[in-house]
Scaffold this motif. Structure first.
Motif, PDB file in Angstrom:
ATOM      1  N   TYR A   1       0.840  -1.193   0.000  1.00 22.14           N
ATOM      2  CA  TYR A   1       0.000   0.000   0.000  1.00 22.14           C
ATOM      3  C   TYR A   1       0.876   1.245   0.000  1.00 22.14           C
ATOM      4  CZ  TYR A   1      -3.797  -3.129   1.296  1.00 22.14           C
ATOM      5  OH  TYR A   1      -4.728  -4.140   1.299  1.00 22.14           O
ATOM      6  N   ALA A   2       0.420   2.271  -0.690  1.00 24.05           N
ATOM      7  CA  ALA A   2       1.120   3.552  -0.662  1.00 24.05           C
ATOM      8  C   ALA A   2       0.855   4.213   0.686  1.00 24.05           C
ATOM      9  CB  ALA A   2       0.638   4.453  -1.784  1.00 24.05           C
ATOM     10  N   PRO A   3       1.900   4.547   1.436  1.00 27.04           N
ATOM     11  CA  PRO A   3       1.688   5.217   2.717  1.00 27.04           C
ATOM     12  C   PRO A   3       1.495   6.728   2.580  1.00 27.04           C
ATOM     13  CG  PRO A   3       3.996   4.704   2.438  1.00 27.04           C
ATOM     14  CD  PRO A   3       3.278   4.144   1.245  1.00 27.04           C
ATOM     15  N   VAL A   4       1.854   7.268   1.411  1.00 28.08           N
ATOM     16  CA  VAL A   4       1.729   8.705   1.144  1.00 28.08           C
ATOM     17  C   VAL A   4       1.152   8.884  -0.255  1.00 28.08           C
ATOM     18  CG1 VAL A   4       3.660   9.357   2.647  1.00 28.08           C
ATOM     19  CG2 VAL A   4       4.091   8.903   0.218  1.00 28.08           C
ATOM     20  N   THR A   5       0.689  10.091  -0.540  1.00 30.87           N
ATOM     21  CA  THR A   5       0.224  10.432  -1.879  1.00 30.87           C
ATOM     22  C   THR A   5       1.339  11.194  -2.580  1.00 30.87           C
ATOM     23  OG1 THR A   5      -2.071  10.534  -1.152  1.00 30.87           O
ATOM     24  CG2 THR A   5      -1.524  11.747  -3.164  1.00 30.87           C
ATOM     25  N   GLY A   6       1.545  10.875  -3.865  1.00 31.01           N
ATOM     26  CA  GLY A   6       2.573  11.565  -4.625  1.00 31.01           C
ATOM     27  C   GLY A   6       2.906  10.846  -5.914  1.00 31.01           C
ATOM     28  N   VAL A   7       4.113  11.108  -6.423  1.00 30.16           N
ATOM     29  CA  VAL A   7       4.570  10.531  -7.686  1.00 30.16           C
ATOM     30  C   VAL A   7       5.813   9.686  -7.407  1.00 30.16           C
ATOM     31  CG1 VAL A   7       5.472  11.071  -9.989  1.00 30.16           C
ATOM     32  CG2 VAL A   7       3.666  12.479  -8.992  1.00 30.16           C
ATOM     33  N   VAL A   8       5.820   8.480  -7.950  1.00 29.46           N
ATOM     34  CA  VAL A   8       6.964   7.581  -7.784  1.00 29.46           C
ATOM     35  C   VAL A   8       8.153   8.155  -8.545  1.00 29.46           C
ATOM     36  CG1 VAL A   8       7.856   5.253  -8.195  1.00 29.46           C
ATOM     37  CG2 VAL A   8       5.451   5.571  -7.528  1.00 29.46           C
ATOM     38  N   THR A   9       9.260   8.373  -7.840  1.00 32.84           N
ATOM     39  CA  THR A   9      10.454   8.924  -8.476  1.00 32.84           C
ATOM     40  C   THR A   9      11.537   7.868  -8.699  1.00 32.84           C
ATOM     41  OG1 THR A   9      11.400   9.550  -6.332  1.00 32.84           O
ATOM     42  CG2 THR A   9      10.098  11.230  -7.509  1.00 32.84           C
ATOM     43  N   GLU A  10      11.431   6.754  -7.984  1.00 36.97           N
ATOM     44  CA  GLU A  10      12.449   5.710  -8.102  1.00 36.97           C
ATOM     45  C   GLU A  10      11.883   4.409  -7.543  1.00 36.97           C
ATOM     46  OE1 GLU A  10      17.095   5.012  -6.636  1.00 36.97           O
ATOM     47  OE2 GLU A  10      16.020   6.804  -5.998  1.00 36.97           O
ATOM     48  N   VAL A  11      12.275   3.291  -8.146  1.00 39.63           N
ATOM     49  CA  VAL A  11      11.960   1.974  -7.595  1.00 39.63           C
ATOM     50  C   VAL A  11      13.270   1.226  -7.422  1.00 39.63           C
ATOM     51  CG1 VAL A  11       9.609   1.838  -8.526  1.00 39.63           C
ATOM     52  CG2 VAL A  11      11.519   0.942  -9.860  1.00 39.63           C
ATOM     53  N   ASN A  12      13.295   0.318  -6.471  1.00 41.73           N
ATOM     54  CA  ASN A  12      14.498  -0.443  -6.178  1.00 41.73           C
ATOM     55  C   ASN A  12      14.569  -1.645  -7.112  1.00 41.73           C
ATOM     56  OD1 ASN A  12      16.646  -1.857  -5.114  1.00 41.73           O
ATOM     57  ND2 ASN A  12      15.934  -1.749  -3.007  1.00 41.73           N
ATOM     58  N   ASP A  13      15.326  -1.504  -8.189  1.00 36.76           N
ATOM     59  CA  ASP A  13      15.452  -2.575  -9.172  1.00 36.76           C
ATOM     60  C   ASP A  13      16.097  -3.822  -8.583  1.00 36.76           C
ATOM     61  OD1 ASP A  13      14.255  -1.104 -11.239  1.00 36.76           O
ATOM     62  OD2 ASP A  13      16.161  -0.160 -11.765  1.00 36.76           O
ATOM     63  N   GLU A  14      16.907  -3.651  -7.551  1.00 32.67           N
ATOM     64  CA  GLU A  14      17.573  -4.801  -6.938  1.00 32.67           C
ATOM     65  C   GLU A  14      16.560  -5.803  -6.382  1.00 32.67           C
ATOM     66  OE1 GLU A  14      20.670  -6.026  -3.391  1.00 32.67           O
ATOM     67  OE2 GLU A  14      20.589  -3.941  -4.016  1.00 32.67           O
ATOM     68  N   VAL A  15      15.455  -5.327  -5.815  1.00 27.76           N
ATOM     69  CA  VAL A  15      14.481  -6.261  -5.247  1.00 27.76           C
ATOM     70  C   VAL A  15      13.725  -7.029  -6.333  1.00 27.76           C
ATOM     71  CG1 VAL A  15      14.218  -4.998  -3.072  1.00 27.76           C
ATOM     72  CG2 VAL A  15      12.596  -4.591  -4.924  1.00 27.76           C
ATOM     73  N   ALA A  16      13.674  -6.488  -7.553  1.00 27.88           N
ATOM     74  CA  ALA A  16      13.051  -7.216  -8.654  1.00 27.88           C
ATOM     75  C   ALA A  16      13.901  -8.429  -9.035  1.00 27.88           C
ATOM     76  CB  ALA A  16      12.849  -6.304  -9.851  1.00 27.88           C
ATOM     77  N   SER A  17      15.219  -8.248  -9.068  1.00 27.83           N
ATOM     78  CA  SER A  17      16.106  -9.354  -9.444  1.00 27.83           C
ATOM     79  C   SER A  17      16.503 -10.218  -8.252  1.00 27.83           C
ATOM     80  CB  SER A  17      17.345  -8.819 -10.158  1.00 27.83           C
ATOM     81  OG  SER A  17      18.041  -7.912  -9.334  1.00 27.83           O
ATOM     82  N   SER A  18      16.474  -9.670  -7.042  1.00 21.27           N
ATOM     83  CA  SER A  18      16.837 -10.405  -5.824  1.00 21.27           C
ATOM     84  C   SER A  18      15.814 -10.120  -4.723  1.00 21.27           C
ATOM     85  CB  SER A  18      18.228  -9.992  -5.345  1.00 21.27           C
ATOM     86  OG  SER A  18      19.203 -10.216  -6.332  1.00 21.27           O
ATOM     87  N   PRO A  19      14.591 -10.625  -4.866  1.00 19.83           N
ATOM     88  CA  PRO A  19      13.530 -10.288  -3.912  1.00 19.83           C
ATOM     89  C   PRO A  19      13.827 -10.723  -2.475  1.00 19.83           C
ATOM     90  CG  PRO A  19      12.782 -11.986  -5.433  1.00 19.83           C
ATOM     91  CD  PRO A  19      14.109 -11.510  -5.919  1.00 19.83           C
ATOM     92  N   GLU A  20      14.716 -11.679  -2.293  1.00 18.76           N
ATOM     93  CA  GLU A  20      15.043 -12.144  -0.944  1.00 18.76           C
ATOM     94  C   GLU A  20      15.688 -11.050  -0.090  1.00 18.76           C
ATOM     95  OE1 GLU A  20      18.518 -13.000  -3.626  1.00 18.76           O
ATOM     96  OE2 GLU A  20      16.375 -13.371  -3.795  1.00 18.76           O
ATOM     97  N   VAL A  21      16.205  -9.985  -0.719  1.00 19.92           N
ATOM     98  CA  VAL A  21      16.809  -8.886   0.043  1.00 19.92           C
ATOM     99  C   VAL A  21      15.761  -8.186   0.916  1.00 19.92           C
ATOM    100  CG1 VAL A  21      16.593  -6.996  -1.637  1.00 19.92           C
ATOM    101  CG2 VAL A  21      18.530  -7.045  -0.098  1.00 19.92           C
ATOM    102  N   VAL A  22      14.485  -8.273   0.527  1.00 19.15           N
ATOM    103  CA  VAL A  22      13.422  -7.685   1.351  1.00 19.15           C
ATOM    104  C   VAL A  22      13.350  -8.419   2.689  1.00 19.15           C
ATOM    105  CG1 VAL A  22      10.953  -7.183   1.520  1.00 19.15           C
ATOM    106  CG2 VAL A  22      12.128  -6.914  -0.670  1.00 19.15           C
ATOM    107  N   ASN A  23      13.572  -9.734   2.693  1.00 18.15           N
ATOM    108  CA  ASN A  23      13.588 -10.502   3.937  1.00 18.15           C
ATOM    109  C   ASN A  23      14.858 -10.243   4.740  1.00 18.15           C
ATOM    110  OD1 ASN A  23      12.048 -12.742   1.971  1.00 18.15           O
ATOM    111  ND2 ASN A  23      11.161 -12.454   3.992  1.00 18.15           N
ATOM    112  N   SER A  24      15.992 -10.196   4.061  1.00 18.41           N
ATOM    113  CA  SER A  24      17.267 -10.107   4.774  1.00 18.41           C
ATOM    114  C   SER A  24      17.588  -8.703   5.270  1.00 18.41           C
ATOM    115  CB  SER A  24      18.413 -10.632   3.902  1.00 18.41           C
ATOM    116  OG  SER A  24      18.567  -9.834   2.741  1.00 18.41           O
ATOM    117  N   ASP A  25      17.081  -7.662   4.607  1.00 21.28           N
ATOM    118  CA  ASP A  25      17.402  -6.285   4.997  1.00 21.28           C
ATOM    119  C   ASP A  25      16.226  -5.354   4.690  1.00 21.28           C
ATOM    120  OD1 ASP A  25      18.776  -4.057   5.880  1.00 21.28           O
ATOM    121  OD2 ASP A  25      20.150  -3.967   4.169  1.00 21.28           O
TER     122      ASP A  25
END
Length: 124
Positions: free
Chosen positions: A69-93
């Protein structure tokens, strides 16, 4: 990166690190642990407008799918491409390298402080 104590939180288990008019967003360690091993992350695109409280992506684990869920209203300026290729980083850090997106804030709703979030999750 701001320490967990200084971050703001949503009841849906997102954390927000606001720096001026930019918010870095991720999911909490509590949410990552409940999801289990994350194997896929779907995020909005750069330039997408997001509204606080709306679903903007999802995290798929070996046992379930969780909505982001979006916690704020606004415009996305950047996404973390690393989590797309290595989603396990969300669990580890989840509070560091596992951040998910950055939003240029146009509106910030009431968010929880660390103590209120701990109380919500029963981890106080």
């Amino acid at each position: 990166m701001t320490g967990e104590q200084e971050l703001k939180y949503t009841a849906e288990h997102e954390w927000v690190d606001a720096d001026g008019d930019t918010a870095t967003v991720g999911i909490t360690a509590y949410a990552a642990a409940r999801l289990g091993d994350i194997v896929y992350v779907e995020l909005p695109g750069v330039g997408d407008e997001v509204t606080a409280g709306s679903v903007v992506g999802e995290l798929e684990s070996t046992k379930s799918v969780g909505e982001l869920y979006a916690p704020v209203t606004g415009v996305v300026t950047e996404v973390n491409d690393e989590v797309a290729s290595s989603p396990e980083v969300v669990n580890s850090d989840p509070f560091g390298a596992g951040w998910l997106l950055r939003v240029r804030i146009t509106e910030t709703p009431e968010l929880l402080d660390h103590a209120a979030y701990q109380q919500l999750t029963g981890e106080a």
